[in-house]
Design a protein around this motif. Sequence first.
Motif, PDB file in Angstrom:
ATOM      1  N   LEU A  32       0.736  -1.110   0.134  1.00 28.50           N
ATOM      2  CA  LEU A  32       0.454   0.167   0.083  1.00 28.50           C
ATOM      3  C   LEU A  32       0.877   1.172  -0.159  1.00 28.50           C
ATOM      4  O   LEU A  32       0.190   1.668  -1.403  1.00 28.50           O
ATOM      5  CB  LEU A  32      -1.054  -0.295   0.980  1.00 28.50           C
ATOM      6  CG  LEU A  32      -1.938  -1.449   1.688  1.00 28.50           C
ATOM      7  CD1 LEU A  32      -2.396  -0.869   2.553  1.00 28.50           C
ATOM      8  CD2 LEU A  32      -2.923  -0.442   0.115  1.00 28.50           C
ATOM      9  N   ALA A  33       2.305   1.446   0.901  1.00 20.57           N
ATOM     10  CA  ALA A  33       2.871   2.444   0.985  1.00 20.57           C
ATOM     11  C   ALA A  33       3.472   2.337  -0.244  1.00 20.57           C
ATOM     12  O   ALA A  33       3.684   3.628  -0.967  1.00 20.57           O
ATOM     13  CB  ALA A  33       3.743   2.581   1.855  1.00 20.57           C
ATOM     14  N   ARG A  34       3.825   1.623  -0.853  1.00 20.52           N
ATOM     15  CA  ARG A  34       4.347   1.989  -2.752  1.00 20.52           C
ATOM     16  C   ARG A  34       3.746   2.663  -3.678  1.00 20.52           C
ATOM     17  O   ARG A  34       4.285   2.945  -3.601  1.00 20.52           O
ATOM     18  CB  ARG A  34       5.216   0.366  -2.451  1.00 20.52           C
ATOM     19  CG  ARG A  34       5.916   0.559  -4.710  1.00 20.52           C
ATOM     20  CD  ARG A  34       6.258  -0.430  -4.645  1.00 20.52           C
ATOM     21  NE  ARG A  34       6.110  -2.041  -4.384  1.00 20.52           N
ATOM     22  CZ  ARG A  34       6.699  -3.225  -3.503  1.00 20.52           C
ATOM     23  NH1 ARG A  34       7.378  -3.165  -2.697  1.00 20.52           N
ATOM     24  NH2 ARG A  34       5.370  -3.672  -3.146  1.00 20.52           N
ATOM     25  N   MET A 128      10.441  -2.284  -9.448  1.00 25.99           N
ATOM     26  CA  MET A 128       9.050  -3.224  -9.824  1.00 25.99           C
ATOM     27  C   MET A 128       8.300  -4.239  -8.683  1.00 25.99           C
ATOM     28  O   MET A 128       7.518  -4.998  -9.709  1.00 25.99           O
ATOM     29  CB  MET A 128       9.284  -3.572 -11.433  1.00 25.99           C
ATOM     30  CG  MET A 128       9.324  -2.528 -12.159  1.00 25.99           C
ATOM     31  SD  MET A 128       9.887  -3.246 -14.147  1.00 25.99           S
ATOM     32  CE  MET A 128       8.278  -3.874 -14.589  1.00 25.99           C
ATOM     33  N   GLY A 129       8.577  -3.316  -7.921  1.00 23.42           N
ATOM     34  CA  GLY A 129       7.704  -4.890  -6.372  1.00 23.42           C
ATOM     35  C   GLY A 129       8.806  -5.932  -6.349  1.00 23.42           C
ATOM     36  O   GLY A 129       7.966  -7.293  -6.469  1.00 23.42           O
ATOM     37  N   SER A 130      10.033  -6.103  -6.414  1.00 19.57           N
ATOM     38  CA  SER A 130      10.428  -7.603  -6.559  1.00 19.57           C
ATOM     39  C   SER A 130      11.058  -8.023  -4.580  1.00 19.57           C
ATOM     40  O   SER A 130      10.530  -6.923  -4.135  1.00 19.57           O
ATOM     41  CB  SER A 130      12.624  -7.296  -6.537  1.00 19.57           C
ATOM     42  OG  SER A 130      12.996  -6.214  -6.090  1.00 19.57           O
ATOM     43  N   THR A 131      11.271  -8.986  -4.569  1.00 20.23           N
ATOM     44  CA  THR A 131      10.754  -9.247  -3.132  1.00 20.23           C
ATOM     45  C   THR A 131      11.864  -8.910  -2.180  1.00 20.23           C
ATOM     46  O   THR A 131      12.182  -8.467  -1.649  1.00 20.23           O
ATOM     47  CB  THR A 131      10.790 -10.679  -3.540  1.00 20.23           C
ATOM     48  OG1 THR A 131      10.044 -11.272  -4.120  1.00 20.23           O
ATOM     49  CG2 THR A 131      10.468 -11.808  -1.604  1.00 20.23           C
ATOM     50  N   ASN A 132      13.151  -8.545  -2.917  1.00 15.08           N
ATOM     51  CA  ASN A 132      14.473  -8.474  -2.265  1.00 15.08           C
ATOM     52  C   ASN A 132      15.475  -7.516  -2.654  1.00 15.08           C
ATOM     53  O   ASN A 132      16.018  -7.116  -1.774  1.00 15.08           O
ATOM     54  CB  ASN A 132      16.099 -10.143  -3.297  1.00 15.08           C
ATOM     55  CG  ASN A 132      15.451 -10.982  -2.695  1.00 15.08           C
ATOM     56  OD1 ASN A 132      14.960 -11.433  -1.589  1.00 15.08           O
ATOM     57  ND2 ASN A 132      15.498 -11.717  -3.710  1.00 15.08           N
ATOM     58  N   GLY A 133      14.622  -6.337  -3.374  1.00 11.76           N
ATOM     59  CA  GLY A 133      14.943  -5.182  -3.846  1.00 11.76           C
ATOM     60  C   GLY A 133      15.234  -4.484  -4.610  1.00 11.76           C
ATOM     61  O   GLY A 133      16.675  -5.142  -5.127  1.00 11.76           O
ATOM     62  N   THR A 134      16.134  -3.257  -5.147  1.00  9.88           N
ATOM     63  CA  THR A 134      17.011  -3.148  -5.763  1.00  9.88           C
ATOM     64  C   THR A 134      17.033  -1.740  -5.122  1.00  9.88           C
ATOM     65  O   THR A 134      16.590  -1.248  -4.223  1.00  9.88           O
ATOM     66  CB  THR A 134      16.334  -1.948  -7.088  1.00  9.88           C
ATOM     67  OG1 THR A 134      15.468  -2.980  -7.756  1.00  9.88           O
ATOM     68  CG2 THR A 134      16.873  -1.047  -7.688  1.00  9.88           C
TER      69      THR A 134
END
Length: 164
Positions: A32-34, A128-134
């Motif tokens: 929701l925050a993203r 783009m909503g990745s699990t481990n982040g960029t």
Amino acid sequence: MTDPIAVALKFGFLIVLYLFLVWVARSAMRDLARHQDASVVSEGAAPAAAARGAQRRRPAGPDLRAGIRPTLEVVAAMGHEPGTSFDISRGATLGRSTASDIEVDDPFASAAHARIFPRGDFMYIEDMGSTNGTYLNGRRVRRPEQLKVADTIRIGETEYRYRE
């Protein structure tokens, strides 16, 4: 009398169930925050530009229309030699998928992990909503962020450097 092993298993199950519910709630709040941050960025850009009107000044930086060719240079990536460059002047998607513009051969990368895109005279990166982040210069990307020369982009164990 109740078997102590059965009681321990019941409490263990309740603890696991509770942790699962906390994880689901935390994940939902993060999503929701993203989405809220993305809508604020996309909605907030137009009114701010309109408010400046005729007195808009061009920010100092690269003019993508004047022949600047932004690239991503491989620092460390499986399947790519260090120093390999990718042209990203029209934007690019990064991920494990073969449909990605830049394939990231990393077990911590998502199929569609991140994207780089032009906005005005600058290039931006967003997760783009990745699990481990960029990560950009060691900080997790939570909303679109402007890229600057020599910025480091990390996806899992894969690392790139932004160049112009």
